[in-house]
Design a protein around this motif. Structure first.
Motif, PDB file in Angstrom:
ATOM      1  N   UNK A 193      13.152   8.131 -49.679  1.00 23.40           N
ATOM      2  CA  UNK A 193      13.711   8.060 -48.338  1.00 23.40           C
ATOM      3  C   UNK A 193      15.215   8.316 -48.408  1.00 23.40           C
ATOM      4  N   UNK A 233      15.718   4.707 -42.424  1.00 25.62           N
ATOM      5  CA  UNK A 233      15.308   5.552 -43.549  1.00 25.62           C
ATOM      6  C   UNK A 233      14.413   6.695 -43.079  1.00 25.62           C
ATOM      7  N   UNK A 253       6.657  12.279 -50.231  1.00 29.02           N
ATOM      8  CA  UNK A 253       5.691  11.257 -50.627  1.00 29.02           C
ATOM      9  C   UNK A 253       4.743  11.857 -51.660  1.00 29.02           C
ATOM     10  N   UNK A 265       1.987  14.770 -51.054  1.00 26.01           N
ATOM     11  CA  UNK A 265       1.156  14.661 -49.853  1.00 26.01           C
ATOM     12  C   UNK A 265       1.945  14.905 -48.576  1.00 26.01           C
ATOM     13  N   UNK A 284       3.938   1.999 -53.837  1.00 30.98           N
ATOM     14  CA  UNK A 284       2.935   1.251 -53.081  1.00 30.98           C
ATOM     15  C   UNK A 284       1.586   1.385 -53.769  1.00 30.98           C
ATOM     16  N   UNK A 327      -4.930  -0.988 -46.039  1.00 28.96           N
ATOM     17  CA  UNK A 327      -3.814  -0.608 -45.184  1.00 28.96           C
ATOM     18  C   UNK A 327      -2.787  -1.710 -45.041  1.00 28.96           C
ATOM     19  N   UNK A 328      -3.047  -2.889 -45.624  1.00 32.57           N
ATOM     20  CA  UNK A 328      -2.084  -3.976 -45.510  1.00 32.57           C
ATOM     21  C   UNK A 328      -1.062  -4.032 -46.619  1.00 32.57           C
ATOM     22  N   UNK A 368      -2.056   2.426 -36.932  1.00 30.10           N
ATOM     23  CA  UNK A 368      -2.695   2.036 -38.193  1.00 30.10           C
ATOM     24  C   UNK A 368      -2.095   0.744 -38.728  1.00 30.10           C
ATOM     25  N   UNK A 378       4.983  -2.459 -40.164  1.00 34.19           N
ATOM     26  CA  UNK A 378       5.640  -3.200 -41.240  1.00 34.19           C
ATOM     27  C   UNK A 378       6.986  -3.725 -40.759  1.00 34.19           C
ATOM     28  N   UNK A 419       3.158  -7.146 -42.977  1.00 40.07           N
ATOM     29  CA  UNK A 419       2.405  -5.942 -42.644  1.00 40.07           C
ATOM     30  C   UNK A 419       1.328  -6.384 -41.671  1.00 40.07           C
ATOM     31  N   UNK A 451      -1.748  -5.341 -38.846  1.00 41.18           N
ATOM     32  CA  UNK A 451      -2.689  -4.260 -38.609  1.00 41.18           C
ATOM     33  C   UNK A 451      -3.545  -4.446 -37.367  1.00 41.18           C
ATOM     34  N   UNK A 491      14.253  -3.955 -40.525  1.00 37.47           N
ATOM     35  CA  UNK A 491      13.659  -2.648 -40.269  1.00 37.47           C
ATOM     36  C   UNK A 491      12.190  -2.804 -39.931  1.00 37.47           C
ATOM     37  N   UNK A 526      -2.211  10.618 -45.370  1.00 34.59           N
ATOM     38  CA  UNK A 526      -1.030  10.275 -46.157  1.00 34.59           C
ATOM     39  C   UNK A 526      -0.456   8.916 -45.795  1.00 34.59           C
ATOM     40  N   UNK A 527      -0.912   8.323 -44.685  1.00 33.90           N
ATOM     41  CA  UNK A 527      -0.371   7.050 -44.217  1.00 33.90           C
ATOM     42  C   UNK A 527       1.158   7.074 -44.210  1.00 33.90           C
ATOM     43  N   UNK A 528       1.702   8.066 -43.572  1.00 26.40           N
ATOM     44  CA  UNK A 528       3.154   8.208 -43.494  1.00 26.40           C
ATOM     45  C   UNK A 528       3.745   7.046 -42.719  1.00 26.40           C
ATOM     46  N   UNK A 529       4.804   6.464 -43.242  1.00 31.54           N
ATOM     47  CA  UNK A 529       5.514   5.369 -42.594  1.00 31.54           C
ATOM     48  C   UNK A 529       6.787   5.905 -41.969  1.00 31.54           C
ATOM     49  N   UNK A 549      10.253   4.837 -40.002  1.00 30.99           N
ATOM     50  CA  UNK A 549      11.108   3.676 -39.794  1.00 30.99           C
ATOM     51  C   UNK A 549      11.917   3.794 -38.514  1.00 30.99           C
ATOM     52  N   UNK A 550      12.195   2.626 -37.907  1.00 30.62           N
ATOM     53  CA  UNK A 550      13.197   2.548 -36.864  1.00 30.62           C
ATOM     54  C   UNK A 550      14.580   2.498 -37.481  1.00 30.62           C
TER      55      UNK A 550
END
Lengths: 115, 113
Positions: A35, A43, A48, A55, A95, A100-101, B31, B34, B49, B51, B89, B98-101, B103-104
């Motif tokens: 990031x 960030x 990734x 990915x 990670x 998903x948690x 999804x 965090x 986290x 969900x 954050x 890819x479960x892209x995160x 951020x704010x």
């Protein structure tokens, strides 16, 4: 467990020079993130990895930034040549890929200043 | 384009007071959400986290709630202490491989003794 290791902590370079950052994730973590955090902003994901495959690199400025994760463990991020707007904190995170948690585990970051 | 908004951007609170701030995110394809705390000169540390819609989580004096239908999460700090000073954050991910995160921009909290 040992955390995410990053080096160097600080780097000052002149514009048009090159720089490289290194990251060693937590053992067994398949996913690794780089990031970029510019002062006053959140960030932004640069790239990734899942094991040694990319990915998502949709926001990586590929004309000057490159990253690799050989053997699916350590990773390096390179900037060549650097611009003034690359001044930021570069965060590496890893990670586990189970469920998903699972949270991200971050390194201390590298603060880059381009003059 | 995924957009995560946090408010306020910065906050000054007197020691002992309670406070809260907001994370807003798109409600579609949710999804996970965090929360991280980032103290100066340290690495960001995961707080929660979340969900499921209606989730409430607590860690000491810090708690968080989640509303996925309307797209927001609140973080509460009860009885603020100087060590709570940090940037908080939130990050949001949608259902995709890819479960892209994303951020704010963070809420910078300063506790005044």
């Amino acid at each position: 467990e040992a955390g995410v290791a990053q080096s160097p902590r600080y780097k000052i370079i002149e514009k048009r020079q090159s720089v490289a950052f290194w990251c060693n994730p937590i053992s067994g973590h398949a996913t690794l993130y780089w990031y970029q955090q510019i002062l006053g902003q959140g960030p932004k994901l640069l790239i990734q990895f899942q094991n040694n495959g990319v990915v998502d690199d949709s926001q990586l400025p590929k004309d000057r930034f490159s990253a690799e994760r050989l053997k699916g463990v350590d990773s390096t991020l390179k900037i060549q040549p650097a611009k003034l707007e690359d001044s930021a904190v570069y965060l590496c995170a890893s990670r586990q890929m189970t469920g998903k948690g699972s949270p991200l585990h971050f390194g201390n970051g590298t603060r880059l200043t381009v003059t | 384009i995924l957009n995560v908004e946090q408010s306020p951007q910065s906050l000054h609170v007197q020691e002992g007071d309670s406070t809260n701030f907001t994370c807003s995110f798109p409600s579609s394809n949710f999804y996970a959400l965090h929360w991280y705390r980032w103290e100066t000169a340290k690495s960001p540390e995961a707080l929660f986290v979340m969900t499921l819609n209606g989730d409430e989580k607590k860690k000491g004096r810090i708690s968080a709630t989640l509303n996925t239908k309307e797209g927001y999460s609140y973080l509460y700090i009860k009885g603020s202490q100087p060590e709570d000073s940090a940037t908080y954050l939130c990050a949001y991910s949608i259902i995709q491989g890819a479960q892209k995160l994303v951020f704010g921009q963070g809420t910078r909290l300063t506790i005044n003794p």
